[in-house]
Motif scaffolding. Structure first.
Motif, PDB file in Angstrom:
ATOM      1  N   GLU A  88       0.845  -1.195   0.000  1.00 42.40           N
ATOM      2  CA  GLU A  88       0.000   0.000   0.000  1.00 42.40           C
ATOM      3  C   GLU A  88       0.875   1.238   0.000  1.00 42.40           C
ATOM      4  OE1 GLU A  88      -3.636   2.023   2.653  1.00 42.40           O
ATOM      5  OE2 GLU A  88      -2.659   0.168   3.296  1.00 42.40           O
ATOM      6  N   ARG A  93      -3.466   3.499  -2.096  1.00 40.03           N
ATOM      7  CA  ARG A  93      -3.672   2.579  -3.217  1.00 40.03           C
ATOM      8  C   ARG A  93      -2.968   1.252  -2.942  1.00 40.03           C
ATOM      9  NH1 ARG A  93      -1.418   6.357  -7.950  1.00 40.03           N
ATOM     10  NH2 ARG A  93       0.266   6.379  -6.392  1.00 40.03           N
ATOM     11  N   CYS A 104      -2.512  -1.627 -10.052  1.00 45.29           N
ATOM     12  CA  CYS A 104      -2.798  -0.668  -8.978  1.00 45.29           C
ATOM     13  C   CYS A 104      -4.309  -0.652  -8.760  1.00 45.29           C
ATOM     14  CB  CYS A 104      -2.294   0.721  -9.354  1.00 45.29           C
ATOM     15  SG  CYS A 104      -2.641   1.982  -8.092  1.00 45.29           S
ATOM     16  N   SER A 106      -7.459   0.986  -6.643  1.00 47.58           N
ATOM     17  CA  SER A 106      -7.950   2.073  -5.793  1.00 47.58           C
ATOM     18  C   SER A 106      -9.470   2.006  -5.807  1.00 47.58           C
ATOM     19  CB  SER A 106      -7.468   3.429  -6.301  1.00 47.58           C
ATOM     20  OG  SER A 106      -7.811   4.446  -5.379  1.00 47.58           O
ATOM     21  N   LEU A 642     -12.214   6.230  -5.732  1.00 49.69           N
ATOM     22  CA  LEU A 642     -10.844   5.884  -5.381  1.00 49.69           C
ATOM     23  C   LEU A 642     -10.688   5.887  -3.869  1.00 49.69           C
ATOM     24  CD1 LEU A 642      -8.941   8.035  -8.034  1.00 49.69           C
ATOM     25  CD2 LEU A 642      -9.709   5.660  -8.218  1.00 49.69           C
TER      26      LEU A 642
END
Length: 993
Positions: A88, A93, A104, A106, A642
């Motif tokens: 992280e 993220r 990645c 999010s 996100l």
């Protein structure tokens, strides 16, 4: 025959072994495909800052919130299969290093960065969100190291790396700016083009490097024996290595230094053939206790819970404090007791009574049948005789195997015994029945009745009995009672109106007695001599069970599981601190049973439940297992959010939104509840279990939504800022503004119209007043003309003196006319001002008298004048327009009396009628009448048009339009004419204002 007996004996041995193996259930929960995992082979585990558990598999990743899995696979944009590990970054993220690239994550959004030329193996995440890894080039199997940063892959072709293809451990030390990896023989530190080799410090040939832990200036390497039973831990610095910890066969032979203890955590995946499994956490070694599962990775979460990633799924490891017994062998257990150390008895309402000794179960039979109808809390006396509460009374089971039924009835009540309690001090057995507690001695003699049978009211069935520190008793029924044995007095402390039912009671080590009721947990307060409730959100439901664990802990129940109250904190400052236990952390019994807790000789606590019988080892419980809850904003209007995003901007002219949240909680005794408010000034909404909130008609601009998630008294608040952009015609102020402008326009138009109408009315009033004044002015010359004609006649007849007197009198009279009140029509716009242009009736009569005198001077001996005024007429308070009467009097004289032969009579009568609010003025003459006067005028050689009466009536008409109220009526005949003038009182009032 011996062979047959031997065979039967073998079968019995296997049967006993089978029972022993199947008596308890596994101490973990297993998650697989049906729970939402994308694949069952777990490769790595990770917990992020929000509390999510991440599981890497051979077919993508999964995120677990404690209740549901959310899978990331090719179906939702995650293009990779095998997951190596997670990390992280500072923005929250989640970075996923996979075999074929990096992803990645999010929120629910995935950004993928595939790498088709290399296979990625071991990886490490360093500061600056840089990912370091070992890669193998596909085309030639060349081994390389590399890193990923700012969206780009960098591969380093270091010549030294490819020489050691057997290297399998890898990390990166930022301070040293060096890659560290291992082969089976050595440890290597690679810095640019330099390679530093560390010799094998482990003295055992069968030990291989199994894990590298990166520290700030150095690193730690674990060496493990081939049989996995011996682990050595070495600390490496720039030049030397040092043994800092050693573990063998599940025991710690050498503890690590305190400053390194938190770094000493280790687990190595085991082969299917070898189930000698251990894990090291903070320098301590623990057995895995999950035989039958090939564990590959371990995670200890932020609550201290253990998660095992195995070949057959994700395992949630429960605390070893709880043991759950197989409900197929011990079904529907209502009560537990211990007869001798290690021999336990389990009573079931529907399945009889069973005993357990050395993992062997036996059924207790009475006359060859199961003993059914068992209720709560069996008791054991000093002679090891057992007492079971039954629907038929109390069953006594003696050590010699004999049984006896203690039957108690009163007033035809059923002999149902709900609860038994043995008073060790007095060696008495107490049984709870309906309305009574019966007391027997060890010889089964009934020695006392407490309750209705002895004149003391106990309502309903006695559900529980507890003994306090003074050896007196508390009875729980629909009410709560205290009984003093010495004084034989019973006192009620709580009624069913307050508690509905008392279901269990117990006295702790400090002497405080606790009560489990349908309305929560209560306790007896000695200072106030009353029973008080523990009023906390967690304990708002049935408390079926209460039992002190030790001096500092009280075990109690709720329908959702077990709770432990910290007695030290409560006794110290009244603070209620609770730990919760349910299927999330090892208690699998379901809803705890009524009065179903029993503490055995070993200090273990047996707990009955709707799902299974459980046993608690209090020594293995963590000091505190509090509820933890986190709230995560996931999406709005089906748009993913996100991580760490707290604000959204809706599309133009969109004013409604649906906000979706996710609650992260690994211990959920009840569903998470949500409520919200808009801006801090609003009240919280009603709680709901749906995790979405829909808002409509949001205003233009910024709105802050506060969402609160609550779980058994634990709550967290998440703010979301919502920006709404509306066209001006869709904004809240537009319609009010339009309405305001329309209203303003209407007001302006009304005012303009009103002012115009006022001006028009004023103009008309001025015109009418001017016309009335003009008529009056025309009437004056008419009078002058008549007078001058008379004077001319006197002069022609040489009556000079009379003509002179007439002229003087006329001059005086004209002066009076000219001094009558006059209205300034240029400055007076108000009708009320025009109405003020009046004279009193007295002034009018005074002027009229002078006019009549003048006429008598002109026409001596032609007529007489009489004036009659009623007594109720106040001529000073009656107002009328000036010269209202004069034209009618002049007509009577000129056209009625003068043409008459002989002396005529002119009479004016004035009367008032208060009830009718009017004044009547009559002008009466006995002249020739109007018709004869008109004929005489037509025959005269001095014929001229007469307009006096017409002008007078026109003037009166105009005066009425200006606000006066005057009525004229004329009656005429050959004998005379009567003109009646009616003045209404309303007009008089107006004129006076």
């Amino acid at each position: 025959m011996k062979i047959i007996y031997t065979y039967i004996l073998i079968l019995l041995c296997f049967a006993n072994t089978g029972i022993a193996q199947e008596l308890t259930l596994p101490g973990h929960k297993q998650y697989g495909l049906k729970d939402g995992l994308p694949q069952t082979q777990i490769t790595t585990l990770f917990q992020d800052s929000r509390g999510y558990i991440w599981a890497g598999t051979n077919n993508g990743a999964a995120r677990f919130n404690g209740e549901n899995f959310f899978a990331f696979t090719t179906k939702n944009g995650f293009p990779f299969g095998y997951v190596n590990n997670f990390a992280e970054d500072k923005q929250g993220r989640i970075w996923v290093l996979c075999r074929h690239g990096i992803a990645c994550i999010s929120g629910d959004s995935v950004a993928a960065f595939p790498q088709n030329e290399y296979y990625f193996a071991q990886g490490d995440f360093t500061a600056g969100d840089t990912i370091r890894f070992i890669a193998t080039r596909k085309k030639d199997d060349k081994r390389m190291v590399g890193y990923w940063t700012d969206g780009e892959y960098k591969l380093l072709d270091l010549p030294f790396i490819d020489r050691y293809k057997d290297g399998h451990l890898f990390t990166y030390n930022e301070k040293l700016d060096a890659y560290i990896f291992s082969s089976e023989e050595n440890i290597y530190q690679v810095n640019q083009n330099e390679v530093k080799s560390f010799s094998h410090p482990c003295p055992y040939e069968n030990h291989k490097p199994a894990k590298i832990i990166r520290l700030e200036n150095d690193f730690i390497v674990f060496y493990v024996s081939s049989d996995l039973n011996h682990i050595l831990c070495y600390s490496f610095n720039k030049t030397t290595s040092e043994l800092i910890a050693e573990y063998s066969f599940g025991k710690c032979l050498k503890y690590p230094p305190d400053n390194l203890r938190e770094h000493i955590s280790f687990f190595q995946g085991l082969s299917v053939q070898n189930y000698v499994q251990y894990t090291i956490e903070n320098g301590e070694i623990y057995p895995l206790n999950v035989s039958g599962h090939n564990v590959r990775t371990i995670l200890k979460d932020k609550n201290g819970g253990l998660w095992y990633g195995a070949e057959d799924g994700l395992l949630r490891i429960f605390s070893g404090a709880f043991t759950t017994f197989n409900p197929a062998l011990l079904p529907e257990i209502w009560s537990v007791t211990e007869q001798q150390e290690g021999r336990f008895w389990f009573a079931s309402f529907s399945y009889g009574v069973k005993s357990l000794k050395d993992n062997k179960l036996k059924s207790l039979l009475l006359n060859g049948k199961e003993i059914l109808g068992n209720y709560f809390h069996p008791a054991v006396n000093g002679n090891n005789s057992l007492y079971f509460a039954l629907g038929d009374g109390i069953l006594k089971y003696m050590p010699n195997g004999k049984t006896k039924l203690l039957n108690y009835t009163w007033n035809d009540n059923p002999p149902i015994c709900f609860y038994t309690h043995y008073d060790k001090e007095r060696r008495h057995l107490l049984g709870g029945f309906r309305g009574n507690v019966a007391v027997w001695d060890d010889n089964d003699k009934l020695v006392r009745e407490i309750g209705r049978a002895s004149g003391m009211p106990i309502t309903g069935f006695v559900h529980c009995i507890a003994q306090d520190s003074a050896s007196n008793f508390w009875f729980g029924s629909p009410d709560i009672y205290h009984y003093n044995w010495e004084t034989n007095r019973l006192k009620q402390y709580a009624s069913s109106a307050e508690i509905i039912n008392c279901l269990d009671a117990a006295t702790d080590h400090s002497g405080r007695t606790w009560f489990g009721t349908q309305k929560g947990l209560y306790y007896y307060d000695k200072q106030t001599d009353s029973v008080k409730i523990i009023n906390v959100p967690e304990l708002q439901n049935w408390v079926l069970m209460v039992l002190p664990i030790d001096k500092s802990r009280l075990l109690l129940s709720q329908p959702d599981g077990l709770y432990i109250l910290d007695l030290d904190e409560f006794n110290r400052n009244g603070k209620v601190i609770l730990s919760c236990y349910n299927e999330a952390n090892g208690y699998l019994g379901g809803e705890p049973g009524q009065a179903g807790a029993f503490k055995d000789s070993q200090g273990h606590i047996w707990i009955t439940g709707t799902s299974a019988l459980s046993r608690l080892n209090p020594n293995l419980l963590p000091k505190k297992d509090s509820l933890r809850l986190n709230l995560v904003f996931t999406k709005y209007n089906n748009t993913p959010i996100l991580y760490e995003q707290h604000q959204i901007k809706l599309p133009h002219n969109q004013e409604s939104v649906t906000i979706v949240f996710d609650a992260v909680a690994f211990n959920r005794p009840t569903p998470v509840e949500y409520n919200y408010r808009i801006n801090k000034s609003k009240n919280w909404s009603v709680a709901q279990t749906d995790n979405y909130i829909t808002l409509i008609d949001l205003p233009h601009g910024k709105t802050t939504l506060y969402v609160q998630a609550s779980l058994q008294g634990v709550s967290t608040i998440f703010p979301v800022v919502i920006y709404v952009s509306k066209a001006f015609y869709n904004q809240a102020w537009f319609i009010p503004l339009v309405l305001f402008l329309l209203l303003l326009t209407l007001i302006i138009v009304t005012l303009v119209y009103g002012r115009t109408q006022t001006r028009l009315q004023k103009t008309l009033m001025r015109a009418k007043y001017a016309e009335a004044e003009t008529i009056q002015a025309l009437m004056n010359p008419h009078f002058v003309y008549n007078v001058l004609a008379n004077v001319q006649s006197k002069i022609r007849n040489l009556k000079i003196e009379e003509a002179e007197q007439s002229l003087l009198k006329m001059a005086h009279l004209i002066r009076r006319f000219l001094h009558l009140p006059a209205q300034d029509i240029e400055n007076n716009d108000n009708k009320s001002d025009i109405l003020k242009n009046t004279v009193t009736l007295a002034q009018e009569l005074d002027l009229l008298q002078e006019f009549i005198d003048f006429q008598q001077l002109l026409y001596p001996q032609e007529f007489i004048y009489l004036l009659s005024i009623d007594d109720n007429v106040d001529v000073e308070k009656i107002y009328l327009p000036p010269m209202l009467l004069q034209p009618f009097v002049e007509n009577s004289i000129s056209h009625g009396l003068i043409p008459k032969q002989g002396v005529g009579r002119l009479q004016i009568d004035i009367s008032s009628f208060k009830k009718q609010n009017k004044t009547i003025i009559r002008i009466i003459d006995d002249g020739v009448g109007i018709e004869q006067s008109r004929q005489m005028r037509d025959q005269s050689k001095f014929k001229y048009p007469s307009r006096g009466r017409k002008l007078t009536m026109r003037r009166i008409h105009l005066l009425n339009e200006l606000g006066f109220n005057i009525e004229i009526d004329t009656e005429t005949s050959e004998k005379g004419t009567t003109v009646t003038i009616v003045l209404l009182k309303s007009a008089e009032k107006k004129t006076r204002n």
